[in-house]
Design a protein around this motif. Sequence first.
Motif, PDB file in Angstrom:
ATOM      1  N   GLU A 122      61.234  30.905  37.265  1.00 44.61           N
ATOM      2  CA  GLU A 122      60.777  29.533  37.560  1.00 44.61           C
ATOM      3  C   GLU A 122      61.677  28.969  38.658  1.00 44.61           C
ATOM      4  O   GLU A 122      62.629  28.247  38.398  1.00 44.61           O
ATOM      5  CB  GLU A 122      60.890  28.648  36.316  1.00 44.61           C
ATOM      6  CG  GLU A 122      59.816  28.860  35.287  1.00 44.61           C
ATOM      7  CD  GLU A 122      58.445  28.287  35.689  1.00 44.61           C
ATOM      8  OE1 GLU A 122      58.316  27.716  36.790  1.00 44.61           O
ATOM      9  OE2 GLU A 122      57.516  28.449  34.880  1.00 44.61           O
ATOM     10  N   TRP A 159      62.505  26.538  41.576  1.00 42.30           N
ATOM     11  CA  TRP A 159      62.108  25.196  42.010  1.00 42.30           C
ATOM     12  C   TRP A 159      63.098  24.660  43.036  1.00 42.30           C
ATOM     13  O   TRP A 159      64.312  24.746  42.834  1.00 42.30           O
ATOM     14  CB  TRP A 159      62.109  24.235  40.807  1.00 42.30           C
ATOM     15  CG  TRP A 159      60.947  24.422  39.905  1.00 42.30           C
ATOM     16  CD1 TRP A 159      60.773  25.440  39.001  1.00 42.30           C
ATOM     17  CD2 TRP A 159      59.790  23.583  39.801  1.00 42.30           C
ATOM     18  NE1 TRP A 159      59.584  25.287  38.341  1.00 42.30           N
ATOM     19  CE2 TRP A 159      58.962  24.155  38.801  1.00 42.30           C
ATOM     20  CE3 TRP A 159      59.381  22.420  40.437  1.00 42.30           C
ATOM     21  CZ2 TRP A 159      57.737  23.584  38.443  1.00 42.30           C
ATOM     22  CZ3 TRP A 159      58.165  21.860  40.071  1.00 42.30           C
ATOM     23  CH2 TRP A 159      57.350  22.442  39.090  1.00 42.30           C
ATOM     24  N   ALA A 194      58.563  16.321  39.779  1.00 41.87           N
ATOM     25  CA  ALA A 194      57.801  16.713  38.575  1.00 41.87           C
ATOM     26  C   ALA A 194      58.352  15.977  37.355  1.00 41.87           C
ATOM     27  O   ALA A 194      57.586  15.494  36.505  1.00 41.87           O
ATOM     28  CB  ALA A 194      57.894  18.230  38.374  1.00 41.87           C
ATOM     29  N   GLN A 248      56.492  13.111  34.747  1.00 43.59           N
ATOM     30  CA  GLN A 248      56.490  13.230  33.268  1.00 43.59           C
ATOM     31  C   GLN A 248      57.133  11.998  32.635  1.00 43.59           C
ATOM     32  O   GLN A 248      56.646  11.473  31.633  1.00 43.59           O
ATOM     33  CB  GLN A 248      57.295  14.462  32.832  1.00 43.59           C
ATOM     34  CG  GLN A 248      56.710  15.748  33.328  1.00 43.59           C
ATOM     35  CD  GLN A 248      56.344  16.674  32.173  1.00 43.59           C
ATOM     36  OE1 GLN A 248      56.385  16.288  31.016  1.00 43.59           O
ATOM     37  NE2 GLN A 248      55.974  17.903  32.499  1.00 43.59           N
ATOM     38  N   SER A 254      56.900  27.872  29.309  1.00 48.40           N
ATOM     39  CA  SER A 254      56.563  27.519  30.695  1.00 48.40           C
ATOM     40  C   SER A 254      57.458  26.346  31.115  1.00 48.40           C
ATOM     41  O   SER A 254      57.886  25.555  30.267  1.00 48.40           O
ATOM     42  CB  SER A 254      55.092  27.101  30.798  1.00 48.40           C
ATOM     43  OG  SER A 254      54.932  25.814  30.215  1.00 48.40           O
ATOM     44  N   GLU A 294      56.675  23.685  32.761  1.00 50.13           N
ATOM     45  CA  GLU A 294      56.021  22.390  32.527  1.00 50.13           C
ATOM     46  C   GLU A 294      56.224  21.931  31.083  1.00 50.13           C
ATOM     47  O   GLU A 294      56.632  20.790  30.823  1.00 50.13           O
ATOM     48  CB  GLU A 294      54.532  22.516  32.841  1.00 50.13           C
ATOM     49  CG  GLU A 294      53.879  21.166  33.009  1.00 50.13           C
ATOM     50  CD  GLU A 294      52.361  21.277  33.084  1.00 50.13           C
ATOM     51  OE1 GLU A 294      51.839  22.400  33.196  1.00 50.13           O
ATOM     52  OE2 GLU A 294      51.718  20.218  33.002  1.00 50.13           O
ATOM     53  N   ASN A 295      55.970  22.836  30.136  1.00 47.88           N
ATOM     54  CA  ASN A 295      56.136  22.465  28.716  1.00 47.88           C
ATOM     55  C   ASN A 295      57.598  22.231  28.372  1.00 47.88           C
ATOM     56  O   ASN A 295      57.933  21.333  27.598  1.00 47.88           O
ATOM     57  CB  ASN A 295      55.555  23.547  27.807  1.00 47.88           C
ATOM     58  CG  ASN A 295      54.040  23.557  27.862  1.00 47.88           C
ATOM     59  OD1 ASN A 295      53.424  22.596  28.317  1.00 47.88           O
ATOM     60  ND2 ASN A 295      53.441  24.657  27.430  1.00 47.88           N
ATOM     61  N   ARG A 333      58.814  18.875  29.652  1.00 43.15           N
ATOM     62  CA  ARG A 333      58.293  17.785  28.826  1.00 43.15           C
ATOM     63  C   ARG A 333      59.052  17.721  27.488  1.00 43.15           C
ATOM     64  O   ARG A 333      59.439  16.642  27.031  1.00 43.15           O
ATOM     65  CB  ARG A 333      56.796  18.014  28.573  1.00 43.15           C
ATOM     66  CG  ARG A 333      56.107  16.791  28.063  1.00 43.15           C
ATOM     67  CD  ARG A 333      54.593  16.979  28.029  1.00 43.15           C
ATOM     68  NE  ARG A 333      53.969  15.770  27.523  1.00 43.15           N
ATOM     69  CZ  ARG A 333      53.689  14.705  28.264  1.00 43.15           C
ATOM     70  NH1 ARG A 333      53.962  14.703  29.553  1.00 43.15           N
ATOM     71  NH2 ARG A 333      53.140  13.637  27.718  1.00 43.15           N
TER      72      ARG A 333
END
Length: 350
Positions: free
Chosen positions: A251, A253, A261, A265, A312, A314-315, A318
Amino acid sequence: MSQRTVLITGGAGFIGSHLVKRFLKLHDYRILTLDKLTYAGHLGNLAEVLHHPNHSFVKGDICDEALLDKLFQEENISDVIHLAAESHVDRSIESPLEFVQTNVIGTVTLLNSAKKHWQGNANKRFHHVSTDEVFGSLGEHGAFNEHTSYDPRSPYSSSKASSDHFVRAYGHTYGMNTVISNCSNNYGPNQFPEKLIPLMINNIVKHHPLPVYGEGLNVRDWLWVEDHVEALDLVFHQGKTGDSYNIGGNEEWKNIDLVHALCEQMDQLLGRQPGSAASLITHVKDRAGHDLRYAIDASKIKAELNWEPKMSFENGLRATALWYLENDSWLDSVMDGSYRDYYERQYQKR
Ligand code: NAD
Ligand code: TYD
């Protein structure tokens, strides 16, 4: 066969506390956590296991030879998983000697005690937890693998590289059963709010500026902390003696993209206007010697130990944001005086 007693150093810190909890849940070992409780170590991170029948906590310094000798003598330690360290690059730029003291002298003191008490018993394992930062900085392409030459560039990564070399040297010279893991940037619950993700979350909640170093184009590879401790479990139990394993999240970034991002969120979670958090982004003076990019080729650990990250980004991002929002008392309790001074200095850099 007697029950294994695993000494976990740095077990009150971010990654260490997740590892201690995992081991107590999944393995019938005695766990001895040794931690100095610096600004980064908190017993609150271990609250749910502090009174676990298989767990003992010792407050102490890995540089304290007498304490280590006593622990090895009295506790019948069968293995060490070594995470205690000074871990923040910005602090290493301000105070390199503290990093030499804990990360280098502390690691060698621990190796010496283990060598003395284990007396060449190759069943007793010393697992050293390290970082991908020892490999230096990448350009736009490529990834670090286990054969990449060491090229540390910050005082932090230099001290970790040095400790890795000592661990290898103790394996080679004295026949100790050593294994090393080199991991990319971790994130998740209980990370001290000086590192990028929890610092940004905390600042967004408080409507403080979000200090992005330079243009924010530096790239990091991010790994969910629970995925890391699963990999540590596998390396500890199944890693080949004398080998090292790279652990990464796949991942990558750019900092600025990650911060955007996260802002999105946070606006959703806090019920604020879209764009509200992003309006706090402030580009500040770049970190001295800022490594451009880290990336991990984790094909060895996948092929040999069948590990790959599950969460992931994203999860995970969050879940991390939610954890910090639900645990504001944890956040307040770790923001003690010494950290606040440091935090203030970070602000003054703007
Ligand atoms: P952390 O700063 O959250 O925790 C470090 C812990 O070590 C703290 O509990 C602290 O009290 C303890 N400690 C510090 N000096 C000590 C000493 N002299 N004696 C005993 N205890 C001492 O760090 P972390 O992020 O959990 O990292 C743990 C290990 O993993 C470190 O060795 C670090 O280099 C490595 N690592 C971290 C990351 C990351 O992204 N955080 C990535 C790869 C590797
Ligand atoms: P950090 O979390 O300190 O980890 P490391 O330096 O070990 O990779 O920083 C991650 C990236 O975020 C790094 O490129 C520096 C950058 N950064 C900022 O832009 N602003 C900040 O306030 C912090 C703490 C980091």
